[in-house]
Design a protein around this motif. Structure first.
Motif, PDB file in Angstrom:
ATOM      1  N   ASN A   6      34.670  39.080  50.368  1.00 50.02           N
ATOM      2  CA  ASN A   6      35.064  40.402  49.899  1.00 50.02           C
ATOM      3  C   ASN A   6      36.577  40.434  49.695  1.00 50.02           C
ATOM      4  N   ARG A   7      37.078  41.557  49.262  1.00 47.10           N
ATOM      5  CA  ARG A   7      38.514  41.676  48.948  1.00 47.10           C
ATOM      6  C   ARG A   7      39.376  41.412  50.179  1.00 47.10           C
ATOM      7  N   GLU A  11      42.083  38.431  50.453  1.00 47.38           N
ATOM      8  CA  GLU A  11      43.503  38.648  50.738  1.00 47.38           C
ATOM      9  C   GLU A  11      43.943  37.841  51.959  1.00 47.38           C
ATOM     10  N   VAL A  86      37.630  37.158  43.236  1.00 42.61           N
ATOM     11  CA  VAL A  86      37.586  38.509  43.817  1.00 42.61           C
ATOM     12  C   VAL A  86      38.903  39.231  43.559  1.00 42.61           C
ATOM     13  N   LEU A  87      40.021  38.564  43.840  1.00 40.15           N
ATOM     14  CA  LEU A  87      41.323  39.205  43.646  1.00 40.15           C
ATOM     15  C   LEU A  87      41.617  39.452  42.177  1.00 40.15           C
ATOM     16  N   PHE A  90      39.681  42.477  41.125  1.00 43.62           N
ATOM     17  CA  PHE A  90      40.309  43.683  41.682  1.00 43.62           C
ATOM     18  C   PHE A  90      41.538  44.063  40.864  1.00 43.62           C
TER      19      PHE A  90
END
Length: 96
Positions: A6-7, A11, A86-87, A90
């Motif tokens: 996930n985000r 990160e 993912v990033l 986003f």
């Protein structure tokens, strides 16, 4: 079994990768040189939402760096690519 990222996990992985770079002056210098940053501007750049994705892009563009990071951290190299996707997704969602 594939691991979902996930985000928040993406990160965290990016920050771990940046710490890996910071632990070796040669690796960090190469990253700074390729990114156009310098030690004085890296903190400012880190506040940019695209910065964490750029860190992972750097790893994905250098297989030997990616493999060294994976060996050092025990992470699957594929997780770096997953986190980057993912990033990047986003970042696209946040564009005006």
């Amino acid at each position: 079994m594939p691991v979902e990222i996930n985000r928040e996990a993406a990160e965290a992985l990016s920050i771990e990768a940046l710490s890996f770079l910071a632990g070796d002056p040669e690796r960090l210098e190469r990253f700074l040189s390729l990114s156009g940053l310098d030690p004085a501007t890296i903190r400012l750049a880190a506040s940019d939402p695209g910065f964490l994705a750029a860190v992972l892009e750097h790893f994905c563009s250098d297989e030997s760096l990616l493999l060294a990071f994976s060996a050092n951290t025990g992470r699957d190299p594929a997780d770096v690519g997953k986190a980057l996707r993912v990033l990047a997704a986003f970042d696209r969602d946040c564009e005006p």
